[in-house]
Design a protein around this motif. Structure first.
Motif, PDB file in Angstrom:
ATOM      1  N   MET A 145     -22.785 -12.789  -0.334  1.00 40.48           N
ATOM      2  CA  MET A 145     -21.352 -12.828  -0.139  1.00 40.48           C
ATOM      3  C   MET A 145     -20.793 -11.411  -0.196  1.00 40.48           C
ATOM      4  O   MET A 145     -21.140 -10.633  -1.071  1.00 40.48           O
ATOM      5  N   ALA A 146     -19.913 -11.077   0.735  1.00 42.12           N
ATOM      6  CA  ALA A 146     -19.293  -9.760   0.762  1.00 42.12           C
ATOM      7  C   ALA A 146     -18.321  -9.622  -0.411  1.00 42.12           C
ATOM      8  O   ALA A 146     -17.475 -10.482  -0.630  1.00 42.12           O
ATOM      9  N   GLU A 147     -18.485  -8.571  -1.180  1.00 41.55           N
ATOM     10  CA  GLU A 147     -17.590  -8.264  -2.290  1.00 41.55           C
ATOM     11  C   GLU A 147     -17.125  -6.829  -2.138  1.00 41.55           C
ATOM     12  O   GLU A 147     -17.610  -5.921  -2.810  1.00 41.55           O
ATOM     13  N   LEU A 148     -16.197  -6.642  -1.220  1.00 41.62           N
ATOM     14  CA  LEU A 148     -15.696  -5.308  -0.930  1.00 41.62           C
ATOM     15  C   LEU A 148     -14.757  -4.832  -2.028  1.00 41.62           C
ATOM     16  O   LEU A 148     -14.213  -5.629  -2.792  1.00 41.62           O
ATOM     17  N   ASN A 149     -14.592  -3.516  -2.078  1.00 40.04           N
ATOM     18  CA  ASN A 149     -13.785  -2.872  -3.107  1.00 40.04           C
ATOM     19  C   ASN A 149     -12.860  -1.848  -2.476  1.00 40.04           C
ATOM     20  O   ASN A 149     -13.308  -1.015  -1.678  1.00 40.04           O
ATOM     21  N   ILE A 150     -11.593  -1.887  -2.838  1.00 42.47           N
ATOM     22  CA  ILE A 150     -10.634  -0.862  -2.426  1.00 42.47           C
ATOM     23  C   ILE A 150     -10.342   0.005  -3.638  1.00 42.47           C
ATOM     24  O   ILE A 150     -10.077  -0.505  -4.739  1.00 42.47           O
ATOM     25  N   VAL A 151     -10.388   1.312  -3.434  1.00 39.36           N
ATOM     26  CA  VAL A 151     -10.118   2.272  -4.494  1.00 39.36           C
ATOM     27  C   VAL A 151      -8.895   3.087  -4.098  1.00 39.36           C
ATOM     28  O   VAL A 151      -8.849   3.645  -2.992  1.00 39.36           O
ATOM     29  N   LEU A 152      -7.911   3.162  -4.985  1.00 45.14           N
ATOM     30  CA  LEU A 152      -6.740   4.009  -4.761  1.00 45.14           C
ATOM     31  C   LEU A 152      -6.795   5.154  -5.766  1.00 45.14           C
ATOM     32  O   LEU A 152      -6.753   4.928  -6.978  1.00 45.14           O
ATOM     33  N   HIS A 153      -6.921   6.358  -5.244  1.00 47.06           N
ATOM     34  CA  HIS A 153      -6.995   7.552  -6.091  1.00 47.06           C
ATOM     35  C   HIS A 153      -5.583   8.079  -6.323  1.00 47.06           C
ATOM     36  O   HIS A 153      -4.947   8.593  -5.409  1.00 47.06           O
ATOM     37  N   GLU A 154      -5.076   7.878  -7.522  1.00 45.04           N
ATOM     38  CA  GLU A 154      -3.769   8.368  -7.960  1.00 45.04           C
ATOM     39  C   GLU A 154      -2.621   7.911  -7.053  1.00 45.04           C
ATOM     40  O   GLU A 154      -1.813   8.722  -6.594  1.00 45.04           O
ATOM     41  N   PRO A 155      -2.502   6.608  -6.801  1.00 49.28           N
ATOM     42  CA  PRO A 155      -1.397   6.144  -5.951  1.00 49.28           C
ATOM     43  C   PRO A 155      -0.044   6.458  -6.583  1.00 49.28           C
ATOM     44  O   PRO A 155       0.083   6.483  -7.810  1.00 49.28           O
ATOM     45  N   GLU A 156       0.953   6.704  -5.726  1.00 52.04           N
ATOM     46  CA  GLU A 156       2.261   7.145  -6.222  1.00 52.04           C
ATOM     47  C   GLU A 156       3.391   6.136  -6.005  1.00 52.04           C
ATOM     48  O   GLU A 156       4.383   6.169  -6.722  1.00 52.04           O
ATOM     49  N   ILE A 157       3.279   5.279  -5.021  1.00 51.74           N
ATOM     50  CA  ILE A 157       4.386   4.404  -4.636  1.00 51.74           C
ATOM     51  C   ILE A 157       4.058   2.955  -5.002  1.00 51.74           C
ATOM     52  O   ILE A 157       3.108   2.378  -4.453  1.00 51.74           O
ATOM     53  N   PRO A 158       4.826   2.369  -5.916  1.00 52.28           N
ATOM     54  CA  PRO A 158       4.487   1.023  -6.386  1.00 52.28           C
ATOM     55  C   PRO A 158       4.471  -0.037  -5.286  1.00 52.28           C
ATOM     56  O   PRO A 158       3.620  -0.930  -5.307  1.00 52.28           O
ATOM     57  N   ALA A 159       5.382   0.043  -4.332  1.00 53.80           N
ATOM     58  CA  ALA A 159       5.414  -0.970  -3.273  1.00 53.80           C
ATOM     59  C   ALA A 159       4.130  -0.948  -2.447  1.00 53.80           C
ATOM     60  O   ALA A 159       3.619  -2.008  -2.057  1.00 53.80           O
ATOM     61  N   ASN A 160       3.587   0.233  -2.182  1.00 54.48           N
ATOM     62  CA  ASN A 160       2.318   0.309  -1.450  1.00 54.48           C
ATOM     63  C   ASN A 160       1.201  -0.367  -2.234  1.00 54.48           C
ATOM     64  O   ASN A 160       0.434  -1.163  -1.692  1.00 54.48           O
ATOM     65  N   THR A 161       1.111  -0.053  -3.506  1.00 57.43           N
ATOM     66  CA  THR A 161       0.055  -0.639  -4.337  1.00 57.43           C
ATOM     67  C   THR A 161       0.244  -2.148  -4.466  1.00 57.43           C
ATOM     68  O   THR A 161      -0.727  -2.905  -4.427  1.00 57.43           O
ATOM     69  N   LYS A 218     -11.816  -6.563  -4.506  1.00 61.22           N
ATOM     70  CA  LYS A 218     -11.480  -5.986  -5.808  1.00 61.22           C
ATOM     71  C   LYS A 218     -10.679  -4.701  -5.590  1.00 61.22           C
ATOM     72  O   LYS A 218     -10.956  -3.939  -4.670  1.00 61.22           O
ATOM     73  N   LEU A 219      -9.698  -4.467  -6.467  1.00 58.10           N
ATOM     74  CA  LEU A 219      -8.885  -3.255  -6.403  1.00 58.10           C
ATOM     75  C   LEU A 219      -9.207  -2.378  -7.604  1.00 58.10           C
ATOM     76  O   LEU A 219      -9.260  -2.856  -8.744  1.00 58.10           O
ATOM     77  N   HIS A 220      -9.418  -1.093  -7.345  1.00 58.91           N
ATOM     78  CA  HIS A 220      -9.717  -0.100  -8.378  1.00 58.91           C
ATOM     79  C   HIS A 220      -8.629   0.969  -8.314  1.00 58.91           C
ATOM     80  O   HIS A 220      -8.413   1.555  -7.242  1.00 58.91           O
ATOM     81  N   LEU A 221      -7.974   1.222  -9.421  1.00 64.94           N
ATOM     82  CA  LEU A 221      -6.901   2.216  -9.484  1.00 64.94           C
ATOM     83  C   LEU A 221      -7.326   3.367 -10.375  1.00 64.94           C
ATOM     84  O   LEU A 221      -7.685   3.163 -11.540  1.00 64.94           O
ATOM     85  N   ILE A 222      -7.289   4.573  -9.832  1.00 59.17           N
ATOM     86  CA  ILE A 222      -7.661   5.767 -10.587  1.00 59.17           C
ATOM     87  C   ILE A 222      -6.387   6.487 -11.013  1.00 59.17           C
ATOM     88  O   ILE A 222      -5.569   6.873 -10.179  1.00 59.17           O
ATOM     89  N   GLU A 223      -6.220   6.648 -12.320  1.00 55.49           N
ATOM     90  CA  GLU A 223      -5.060   7.334 -12.881  1.00 55.49           C
ATOM     91  C   GLU A 223      -5.151   8.839 -12.680  1.00 55.49           C
ATOM     92  O   GLU A 223      -6.242   9.359 -12.465  1.00 55.49           O
ATOM     93  N   PRO A 224      -3.995   9.521 -12.762  1.00 55.04           N
ATOM     94  CA  PRO A 224      -2.692   8.997 -13.120  1.00 55.04           C
ATOM     95  C   PRO A 224      -2.037   8.244 -11.958  1.00 55.04           C
ATOM     96  O   PRO A 224      -2.201   8.598 -10.802  1.00 55.04           O
TER      97      PRO A 224
END
Length: 167
Positions: free
Chosen positions: A1-17, A30-36
């Motif tokens: 089964m495909a288990e893809l992952n999206i990674v956002l490196h330091e996203p800034e705009i809440p509506a986009n996320t 799966k969503l991965h958020l990298i701080e800050p």
């Protein structure tokens, strides 16, 4: 089964996320958020964009890039960037790969891109257009990866509520 992952490196705009989170729920990604992060995860704009899907989101937050790498050793990562050498539709996305996107104002840090030139992908655009909206970019690349994996585990047919397609 495909288990893809999206990674956002330091996203800034809440509506986009929030929009990206909703897309992830709709695709089993799966969503991965990298701080800050440029916002709080409890922010109303994030929840509004993600609607009532946010509670169903499989999301992991990382302290920084090093924390992400440490907790995902050996991960196959594609880096979506306007600086990429390859068109996003010309690479093969493995069923468990990660597709990373940078923050809205600056993209993925160039030192990360320079260390990974063969897995940097781009969405073609005309002229000197700086970039597409982050949530649109995620949807474009994610759906190509899903298509390549035969939309594994996804509902492929809709249904009318009051009529059948044969009426």
């Amino acid at each position: 089964m495909a288990e893809l992952n999206i990674v956002l490196h330091e996203p800034e705009i809440p509506a986009n996320t929030g929009n990206i989170g909703r897309t992830c729920v709709a695709t089993g990604t799966k969503l991965h958020l990298i701080e800050p992060l440029g916002f709080s995860l409890s922010e109303k704009h994030l929840k509004r964009a993600g609607m009532d899907y946010w509670k169903d989101l499989d999301v992991t937050v990382y302290e920084n890039w090093e924390d992400f790498c440490k907790r995902n050793p050996g991960a196959k990562i594609y880096y979506a960037t306007t600086k990429g050498r390859h068109v996003y539709s010309d690479v093969h996305y493995e069923p468990d790969c990660f597709i990373m996107f940078g923050k809205e104002s600056a993209g993925i840090p160039e030192e990360i891109l320079k260390a990974n030139p063969d897995t940097c992908v781009r969405i073609p655009m005309i002229g000197e257009t700086r970039s597409l909206n982050l949530s649109n970019s995620v949807a474009i690349v994610l759906y190509e990866a899903l298509r390549q994996n035969d939309f594994d585990h996804m509902k492929l047919e809709g249904q009318l509520h009051r009529l059948s397609w044969d009426d």
